[in-house]
Design a protein around this motif. Sequence first.
Motif, PDB file in Angstrom:
ATOM      1  N   LYS A   3       0.847  -1.191   0.000  1.00  0.00           N
ATOM      2  CA  LYS A   3       0.000   0.000   0.000  1.00  0.00           C
ATOM      3  C   LYS A   3       0.881   1.238   0.000  1.00  0.00           C
ATOM      4  CE  LYS A   3      -3.911   2.212   2.321  1.00  0.00           C
ATOM      5  NZ  LYS A   3      -4.841   2.142   3.484  1.00  0.00           N
ATOM      6  N   VAL A   4       0.714   2.052  -1.028  1.00  0.00           N
ATOM      7  CA  VAL A   4       1.457   3.306  -1.166  1.00  0.00           C
ATOM      8  C   VAL A   4       0.469   4.448  -0.969  1.00  0.00           C
ATOM      9  CG1 VAL A   4       2.754   4.773  -2.765  1.00  0.00           C
ATOM     10  CG2 VAL A   4       3.151   2.297  -2.739  1.00  0.00           C
ATOM     11  N   THR A   5       0.803   5.366  -0.070  1.00  0.00           N
ATOM     12  CA  THR A   5      -0.105   6.476   0.244  1.00  0.00           C
ATOM     13  C   THR A   5       0.639   7.797   0.153  1.00  0.00           C
ATOM     14  OG1 THR A   5      -1.300   5.020   1.786  1.00  0.00           O
ATOM     15  CG2 THR A   5      -1.723   7.391   1.950  1.00  0.00           C
ATOM     16  N   ILE A  58       4.610   3.878   2.925  1.00  0.00           N
ATOM     17  CA  ILE A  58       4.684   2.674   2.099  1.00  0.00           C
ATOM     18  C   ILE A  58       4.629   1.496   3.050  1.00  0.00           C
ATOM     19  CG2 ILE A  58       5.997   1.367   0.394  1.00  0.00           C
ATOM     20  CD1 ILE A  58       7.554   3.996  -0.184  1.00  0.00           C
ATOM     21  N   SER A  59       3.610   0.669   2.930  1.00  0.00           N
ATOM     22  CA  SER A  59       3.514  -0.501   3.801  1.00  0.00           C
ATOM     23  C   SER A  59       3.544  -1.772   2.963  1.00  0.00           C
ATOM     24  CB  SER A  59       2.247  -0.462   4.654  1.00  0.00           C
ATOM     25  OG  SER A  59       1.092  -0.535   3.854  1.00  0.00           O
ATOM     26  N   PHE A  60       4.259  -2.762   3.477  1.00  0.00           N
ATOM     27  CA  PHE A  60       4.385  -4.060   2.820  1.00  0.00           C
ATOM     28  C   PHE A  60       4.021  -5.131   3.831  1.00  0.00           C
ATOM     29  CE2 PHE A  60       7.273  -7.717   1.747  1.00  0.00           C
ATOM     30  CZ  PHE A  60       6.540  -8.155   0.664  1.00  0.00           C
ATOM     31  N   ALA A  61       3.034  -5.953   3.487  1.00  0.00           N
ATOM     32  CA  ALA A  61       2.547  -7.004   4.383  1.00  0.00           C
ATOM     33  C   ALA A  61       2.195  -6.422   5.760  1.00  0.00           C
ATOM     34  CB  ALA A  61       3.584  -8.112   4.515  1.00  0.00           C
ATOM     35  N   GLY A  62       1.614  -5.214   5.749  1.00  0.00           N
ATOM     36  CA  GLY A  62       1.145  -4.607   6.980  1.00  0.00           C
ATOM     37  C   GLY A  62       2.181  -3.853   7.781  1.00  0.00           C
ATOM     38  N   GLU A  63       3.434  -3.810   7.306  1.00  0.00           N
ATOM     39  CA  GLU A  63       4.503  -3.127   8.029  1.00  0.00           C
ATOM     40  C   GLU A  63       5.015  -1.937   7.224  1.00  0.00           C
ATOM     41  OE1 GLU A  63       7.586  -5.843   9.054  1.00  0.00           O
ATOM     42  OE2 GLU A  63       6.312  -7.050  10.360  1.00  0.00           O
ATOM     43  N   GLU A  64       5.250  -0.834   7.906  1.00  0.00           N
ATOM     44  CA  GLU A  64       5.770   0.374   7.263  1.00  0.00           C
ATOM     45  C   GLU A  64       7.231   0.148   6.843  1.00  0.00           C
ATOM     46  OE1 GLU A  64       6.389   4.029   5.708  1.00  0.00           O
ATOM     47  OE2 GLU A  64       4.457   3.230   6.358  1.00  0.00           O
ATOM     48  N   ILE A  65       7.538   0.436   5.569  1.00  0.00           N
ATOM     49  CA  ILE A  65       8.907   0.235   5.075  1.00  0.00           C
ATOM     50  C   ILE A  65       9.488   1.511   4.455  1.00  0.00           C
ATOM     51  CG2 ILE A  65       8.603  -2.241   4.656  1.00  0.00           C
ATOM     52  CD1 ILE A  65       8.327  -1.512   1.625  1.00  0.00           C
TER      53      ILE A  65
END
Length: 233
Positions: A3-5, A58-65
């Motif tokens: 998810k990109v916000t 930017i979150s990947f598999a629910g974690e902020e990266i």
Amino acid sequence: MLKVTNMNVYYGNIYAVKDVSFHVDEGEVVTLIGANGAGKSTILKTISGLLRSKTGSISFAGEEIGNVASHAIVKRGMAQVPEGRRVFLQMSVQENLEMGHYTQQGATMTERMEGVYERFPRLLERRKQVAGTLSGGEQQMLAMGRALMSRPRLLMLDEPSMGLAPLLVEQIFEIIGELNRAGTTILLVEQNANMALKVANRGYVLETGRIITTDSASALLEDDTVRKAYLGG
């Protein structure tokens, strides 16, 4: 899965990516299409940690990266095949594949390499050959194989068909479809919008750093505006 916000990215004073938001669900192929300079590659580099967004998340598999180092992002299950392939030209095919495994546990390397050779038999034939002597299509296969060595949950592909003959382009896109059916989620940046939309579930159209349209891939293929601008129709 991704998810990109509100992504905003600058190259010095150049405003390259402007308030971009999108998502990729697990199991999907999602494509970003647009003209050269639209910001597609910049988005992938920012997700990979090579560039930083000034705002958003930017979150990947629910974690902020958004502030995680690139190698740590790979370790979490994301890999990118960069534009222009970027294989290690002075190393052999096998050594390139070994480099793709550097974030993983060593005990699995042989198994993963066998899996890459099974998917790309040409690489097995060339495994001792220096990568710089491979054809463009073989180098693209090697770049994809190197990324697969980390067994990514999300594979990002940046212009995989660039510079390849039409027959090789078809082969590369068949492989992309096979990887997705085998369980790999894919985010695809591709100049060949027609091929990209045929393999994708959904698409986002970028223009001068902004997302201007999003829809299912099938709907974008039928969209008159998209067809005239990007599909030669």
